[in-house]
Enzyme design. Structure first.
Site, short mmCIF file in Angstrom:
data_model
loop_
_atom_site.label_atom_id
_atom_site.label_comp_id
_atom_site.label_asym_id
_atom_site.label_seq_id
_atom_site.Cartn_x
_atom_site.Cartn_y
_atom_site.Cartn_z
N PRO A 66 -5.01 -11.19 8.52
CA PRO A 66 -5.88 -10.70 10.22
C PRO A 66 -5.94 -8.93 10.37
O PRO A 66 -5.02 -8.49 9.69
CB PRO A 66 -4.93 -10.89 11.22
CG PRO A 66 -3.46 -11.68 10.19
CD PRO A 66 -3.83 -11.28 9.01
N ASN A 106 1.07 -1.35 0.40
CA ASN A 106 -0.11 0.07 -0.17
C ASN A 106 0.94 1.09 -0.02
O ASN A 106 2.09 1.18 0.54
CB ASN A 106 -0.94 0.48 1.60
CG ASN A 106 -2.13 -0.88 0.80
OD1 ASN A 106 -2.29 -1.44 -0.06
ND2 ASN A 106 -2.52 -1.18 1.98
N LYS A 147 10.89 -17.13 -9.71
CA LYS A 147 10.49 -16.36 -10.11
C LYS A 147 8.99 -16.43 -11.27
O LYS A 147 9.66 -17.70 -12.32
CB LYS A 147 10.90 -15.08 -11.06
CG LYS A 147 10.34 -13.92 -11.90
CD LYS A 147 11.74 -13.17 -12.26
CE LYS A 147 10.62 -11.88 -13.32
NZ LYS A 147 12.34 -10.90 -14.68
N ILE A 207 -5.76 -6.14 12.49
CA ILE A 207 -4.57 -6.31 13.41
C ILE A 207 -4.97 -5.33 14.29
O ILE A 207 -6.27 -5.25 15.77
CB ILE A 207 -3.04 -5.14 13.54
CG1 ILE A 207 -2.29 -6.09 12.12
CG2 ILE A 207 -2.25 -5.08 14.94
CD1 ILE A 207 -1.53 -6.12 11.82
O1 C5P Z 1 -10.36 -1.30 7.26
P1 C5P Z 1 -8.77 -0.69 6.95
O2 C5P Z 1 -8.16 -0.78 5.93
O3 C5P Z 1 -9.77 0.82 6.15
O4 C5P Z 1 -8.90 -0.07 8.19
C1 C5P Z 1 -7.66 1.34 8.42
C2 C5P Z 1 -7.64 0.83 10.03
O5 C5P Z 1 -7.44 -0.58 10.69
C3 C5P Z 1 -6.04 1.61 10.18
O6 C5P Z 1 -6.06 2.47 11.48
C4 C5P Z 1 -5.44 0.08 10.15
O7 C5P Z 1 -3.36 0.60 10.62
C5 C5P Z 1 -5.96 -0.92 10.14
N1 C5P Z 1 -5.65 -1.76 9.66
C6 C5P Z 1 -5.53 -3.10 10.88
N2 C5P Z 1 -5.33 -4.44 10.17
C7 C5P Z 1 -5.76 -4.39 8.63
C8 C5P Z 1 -6.46 -3.47 8.06
C9 C5P Z 1 -6.22 -2.40 8.05
O8 C5P Z 1 -4.90 -2.83 11.27
N3 C5P Z 1 -5.75 -5.73 8.07
#
Ligand code: C5P
Length: 431
Positions: free
Chosen positions: A333, A234, A315, A335
């Site tokens: 997951p 990202n 590759k 987080i």
């Molecule tokens: O669902 P979304 O990605 O929009 O959510 C953003 C928030 O969730 C941020 O705070 C990001 O750090 C957290 N997040 C996370 N684990 C993921 C996806 C997003 O902790 N797999």
């Protein structure tokens, strides 16, 4: 640039073999222009003599609450009043137990009890002593009294064992001191938007607001490998997460910064854990748990939502069929949601970020549902187009009942205000 010049430290030394490292610490602090008053426990003098520290610090060393050299017989008051802070390094298990109980049975514990300045301690003990439930209960109690722990570190110990319990090195302790004694004023570069609101908030100093609390922050992107040369990620520079980590340190917190692949220097005074994938990031956060309701988790990272079910060994070739369109994706997951939905007694104050494309109205509509889904106390929205890779951010805070806009400003200034908002929310929650 050293922030230690012309500052004064009260250095407490307790009975542990790591006391030998504190000799070096005194010398290095003086190199930074700091004056040091040493106070030792009786047990500490069995490891290194008071004479050694007197010669190094150029000041008489105090060990006794009844020392007749202090004119008004109140060394427990006078010695800490002139200091910018008290650092106890090494802090033994016994010293921590006595401090946690509020005992004042020697000069150093009495000084700590009578202090008006920040108290930082650098534990040093055998790994089993550190892990013992009695020590861990004392640690939790000390934190709840606003004492900030630096370390212990991991590694080989003087006793020949390997594990947690090593006192941080003098250079690491100096980094912590530099960060803790930062004057934490934030330069307001873009005052044209709502200057009054921002300027007044930024004048509020952070120091002491998060003393004794742990703060875990995720920052930057994650990278999910597909094969040895490809992967998905990202867009995230990590700047907001790093700015928040720096502000949390300035507020006195013990900060763990879990960072995805970014090219940013490590701020002083914190523990940084570098990770690559979302699973690594999740594991690093899990290993910092449980956090108590007094602590804080801030998920700033732009975590990849999916990863390839399998990473190819070689590759993937364009011309051999079975290309990228055959990759099967599995969900990573979440987080933030995992932390936010923990049982109440093991759940920190939880803060999430929502970076959205689209309109401001769309962003505002999304904050409520996303906050509930993630189990966050505070959700901070920003428009991705405003912020990516830039040094500026415009933020919207939503706590379930109120929305607050932080007008466009530097990420350092926004971080400052967010830490103020978090400290304020904690204070209200705790009554
Ligand atoms: O669902 P979304 O990605 O929009 O959510 C953003 C928030 O969730 C941020 O705070 C990001 O750090 C957290 N997040 C996370 N684990 C993921 C996806 C997003 O902790 N797999």
């Amino acid at each position: 640039m050293t922030r230690l010049r012309n500052r004064h430290l009260l250095l407490g030394i307790t009975g542990g073999i790591a006391a030998y490292k504190s000799c070096e610490l005194v010398r290095r602090l003086q190199d930074h222009g700091m004056s040091v008053q040493v106070v030792m426990t009786e047990a500490a003098t069995r490891f290194v003599s008071a004479m050694t520290f007197q010669a190094l610090s150029g000041r008489p060393v105090y060990t006794d609450a009844w020392d007749p050299r202090v004119a008004n017989h109140m060394p427990h008051i006078d010695l800490s009043r002139e200091a910018d802070g008290i650092l106890v390094a090494p802090a033994s298990a016994d010293f921590m137990a006595r401090l946690a109980q509020g005992q004042a049975n020697d000069l150093l514990t009495t000084l700590c009890l009578a202090r008006e300045v920040p108290l930082w301690i650098a534990p040093a003990m055998n790994r089993q002593m550190w892990q013992h439930p009695a020590t861990q209960e004392n640690v939790a109690r000390l934190r709840s009294h606003g004492v900030t722990l630096w370390g212990p570190g991991q590694g080989s110990q003087a006793c020949g064992e390997i594990g947690d319990g090593r006192m941080l090195e003098p250079a690491e302790l100096i980094d912590h001191l530099q960060a803790a004694l930062a004057d934490n004023t934030v330069v307001l570069n873009y005052p044209e938007h709502d200057p009054e609101a921002s300027v007044s908030a930024l004048r509020v100093p952070l120091r002491g607001l998060l003393d004794g609390r742990r703060v875990v922050i995720t920052a930057g992107p994650t990278f999910e490998p597909i094969d040895p040369v490809r992967g998905i990620t990202n867009r995230s520079s990590g700047k907001m997460g790093f700015a928040l980590a720096e502000a949390a340190v300035a507020a006195g917190a013990e900060v763990t910064l879990v960072a995805g692949p970014v090219s940013l220097a490590t701020p002083q005074g914190l523990r940084r854990v570098d990770v690559t994938t979302a699973q690594d990031m999740s594991d690093a956060v899990q290993s910092s748990l449980p956090l108590s309701p007094r602590d804080v988790f801030i998920g700033v990272a732009a975590v990849a939502d999916w990863r390839p079910a399998q990473v190819h060994d070689g590759k993937i070739k364009k011309d051999q069929g079975g290309g990228l369109d055959t990759v099967r994706w599995v969900e990573n997951p979440d987080i933030l949601a995992t932390v936010g939905h923990r049982p109440a007694d093991q759940r920190p104050f939880t803060v999430g970020f929502a970076a959205e494309t689209g309109t401001e109205e769309g962003l505002l509509n999304l904050l409520g549902p996303k906050r509930s889904r993630k189990g966050a106390d505070l959700l901070i929205g920003n428009l991705a187009t405003d912020t990516f890779g830039k040094d500026l951010a415009r933020l919207v805070l939503f706590d379930g009942s109120h929305t607050q806009v932080l007008p466009t400003n530097t990420k350092a200034a926004q971080a400052h205000q967010l830490i103020l908002a978090i400290a304020d929310a904690l204070r209200k929650e705790e009554g």
